[in-house]
Motif scaffolding. Structure first.
Motif, short mmCIF file in Angstrom:
data_model
loop_
_atom_site.label_atom_id
_atom_site.label_comp_id
_atom_site.label_asym_id
_atom_site.label_seq_id
_atom_site.Cartn_x
_atom_site.Cartn_y
_atom_site.Cartn_z
N UNK A 133 0.81 -1.83 -0.07
CA UNK A 133 0.08 0.57 0.48
C UNK A 133 0.80 1.58 -0.38
N UNK A 134 1.81 1.02 -0.37
CA UNK A 134 2.94 1.95 -0.63
C UNK A 134 2.29 3.49 -1.11
N UNK A 135 1.24 3.15 -1.86
CA UNK A 135 0.96 4.57 -2.20
C UNK A 135 -0.74 5.44 -2.09
N UNK A 136 -0.31 5.12 -0.50
CA UNK A 136 -0.88 5.60 1.25
C UNK A 136 -0.34 6.16 2.03
N UNK A 137 0.75 6.55 1.09
CA UNK A 137 1.98 7.83 1.47
C UNK A 137 1.32 9.25 1.16
N UNK A 138 1.90 9.88 2.55
CA UNK A 138 1.04 11.48 2.43
C UNK A 138 1.77 12.03 1.27
N UNK A 139 1.80 12.52 0.38
CA UNK A 139 2.53 13.89 -0.13
C UNK A 139 3.14 14.37 -0.18
N UNK A 140 4.45 14.93 -0.99
CA UNK A 140 5.28 15.51 -0.59
C UNK A 140 5.64 16.81 -1.36
N UNK A 141 5.27 15.99 -2.83
CA UNK A 141 5.33 17.01 -3.73
C UNK A 141 4.82 16.55 -5.16
N UNK A 142 4.07 17.09 -5.60
CA UNK A 142 2.98 17.68 -6.72
C UNK A 142 3.81 17.82 -7.93
N UNK A 143 3.69 17.34 -9.26
CA UNK A 143 3.93 17.95 -10.17
C UNK A 143 3.08 17.70 -11.67
N UNK A 144 1.22 17.34 -11.70
CA UNK A 144 0.68 17.15 -12.40
C UNK A 144 0.96 17.08 -13.54
N UNK A 145 1.70 18.55 -13.81
CA UNK A 145 1.97 18.85 -14.99
C UNK A 145 3.11 17.80 -16.29
N UNK A 146 3.74 17.67 -15.18
CA UNK A 146 4.66 16.14 -15.52
C UNK A 146 4.11 15.11 -15.10
N UNK A 147 3.04 14.65 -14.59
CA UNK A 147 2.40 13.62 -14.57
C UNK A 147 3.23 12.91 -13.55
#
Length: 68
Positions: free
Chosen positions: A15-29
């Motif tokens: 379930x590694x993807x349940x960790x908290x978000x540190x940085x988001x770059x949706x424009x880069x995916x």
């Protein structure tokens, strides 16, 4: 790496993807999670040790004799 309480799932956990978000770059995916995992919008992951987790894509299905 994670300082959250309770701690986030490790990079090795299923379930590694349940960790908290540190940085988001949706424009880069992609996004960086606090466990060091780089998560891609196609659902693939890059683990801190360099291991690649392939994207989870739905399989093709057969409908009335044809494949969709």
């Amino acid at each position: 790496m994670c300082q959250h309480q309770p701690p986030c799932p490790s990079a090795e956990a299923t379930d590694r993807d349940a960790a908290h978000l540190v940085a988001s770059h949706p424009e880069q995916g992609w996004s960086l999670l606090c466990n060091g995992v780089v998560h891609f919008e196609d659902t693939g992951d890059l683990l801190p040790d360099g291991q690649v987790i392939r994207p989870c894509r739905p399989g093709r299905r057969e409908v009335a004799g044809s494949v969709t």
